[in-house]
Design an enzyme around this catalytic site. Structure first.
Site, short mmCIF file in Angstrom:
data_model
loop_
_atom_site.label_atom_id
_atom_site.label_comp_id
_atom_site.label_asym_id
_atom_site.label_seq_id
_atom_site.Cartn_x
_atom_site.Cartn_y
_atom_site.Cartn_z
N HIS A 23 0.85 -1.18 0.00
CA HIS A 23 0.00 0.00 0.00
C HIS A 23 0.89 1.24 0.00
O HIS A 23 1.96 1.24 0.63
CB HIS A 23 -0.87 0.04 1.25
CG HIS A 23 -1.84 -1.09 1.35
ND1 HIS A 23 -2.76 -1.19 2.37
CD2 HIS A 23 -2.04 -2.20 0.57
CE1 HIS A 23 -3.48 -2.28 2.22
NE2 HIS A 23 -3.07 -2.90 1.13
N CYS B 236 -5.92 1.69 5.89
CA CYS B 236 -6.34 0.42 6.49
C CYS B 236 -5.66 0.31 7.86
O CYS B 236 -4.78 1.10 8.18
CB CYS B 236 -5.94 -0.75 5.58
SG CYS B 236 -4.16 -1.11 5.59
N GLU C 60 0.52 3.99 1.61
CA GLU C 60 0.67 4.56 2.95
C GLU C 60 1.76 3.84 3.74
O GLU C 60 2.49 4.46 4.51
CB GLU C 60 -0.67 4.49 3.71
CG GLU C 60 -1.83 5.16 3.00
CD GLU C 60 -2.56 4.24 2.02
OE1 GLU C 60 -3.56 4.71 1.45
OE2 GLU C 60 -2.14 3.09 1.81
N CYS D 277 -1.77 0.17 7.72
CA CYS D 277 -1.13 1.44 7.38
C CYS D 277 -1.29 2.48 8.49
O CYS D 277 -0.37 3.26 8.76
CB CYS D 277 -1.67 1.95 6.05
SG CYS D 277 -1.22 0.90 4.65
#
Length: 159
Positions: free
Chosen positions: A56, A86, A58, A89
Site C-alpha cells: 500500500h 487500512c 501509505e 497502514c
C-alpha cells in the site's frame, strides 16, 4: 482542522495516482507525503496486483519517512491519501511518528459501495484510523472527491 484548498489540491494528486494504479491493473489508491513546509517529499500508489497485498502507498510512505526524515520532520508532515488508511497502514503511520492524515474517501464509504455492488468483504476489518491510532489528527472524507473515487473503485471492485 477542516480540509483546506491546499489539502484538496494534494488530494486531487492522490486521485490521479489512484487512477494511474487502476490503469496499471492495480487497486485504485494513491498517497503522498508533504513535509511541514508544504513540499511533496514522496508519492506512491497501490502495487498489490502481483500478490503482495501489503504494498500500500501509505505503508511505503511510512517506511520512506523512517529512512529519510528525522522524527521532528515526520511529526510535522501530512499524509494525503485517496482512501482512508487500512489498520496496517494506520498502525505503521503511528509507529513511525507521522503527523496529520487527510483522506478523500473513508473506509465506511468504500464498504458501503462494495456492499451496493455485491463485492466480497476485505479480509481485514476497515477500522477508522482514529480507532487504530487515536492520537493522529485526521481529516476526511472530502465530499468533493467522493463521486470521482467511487467511479475508480467501481471500475476495480464491482463484479
Amino acid at each position: 482542522m477542516s480540509i483546506s484548498a491546499d489539502d484538496l489540491s494534494h488530494l486531487r494528486r492522490c486521485v490521479e495516482l489512484a487512477r494511474e494504479a487502476l490503469e496499471d491493473g492495480d487497486e485504485p489508491f494513491g498517497s503522498l507525503l508533504v513535509d511541514g513546509d508544504g513540499v511533496v517529499r514522496f508519492e506512491d500508489r497501490n502495487r498489490v496486483k502481483d500478490g503482495d497485498h501489503t504494498r500500500h502507498p501509505e505503508l511505503a510512505i511510512a517506511m520512506w519517512a523512517v529512512a529519510h526524515l528525522a522524527p521532528v520532520q515526520r511529526i510535522r508532515a501530512t499524509v494525503y491519501t485517496s482512501g482512508e488508511h487500512c489498520p496496517m497502514c494506520a498502525a505503521a503511520h503511528a509507529w513511525v511518528g507521522l503527523g496529520r492524515i487527510v483522506y478523500a474517501t473513508s473506509s465506511e464509504q468504500l464498504r458501503s459501495w462494495q456492499a451496493e455492488w455485491g463485492t466480497p468483504a476485505a479480509p481485514v476489518a476497515g477500522l477508522p484510523i482514529s480507532t487504530v491510532a487515536p492520537r493522529i489528527p485526521v481529516d476526511g472524507p472530502a465530499s468533493e472527491l467522493a463521486e470521482e473515487m467511487k467511479v475508480l473503485y467501481e471500475a476495480k471492485f464491482r463484479r
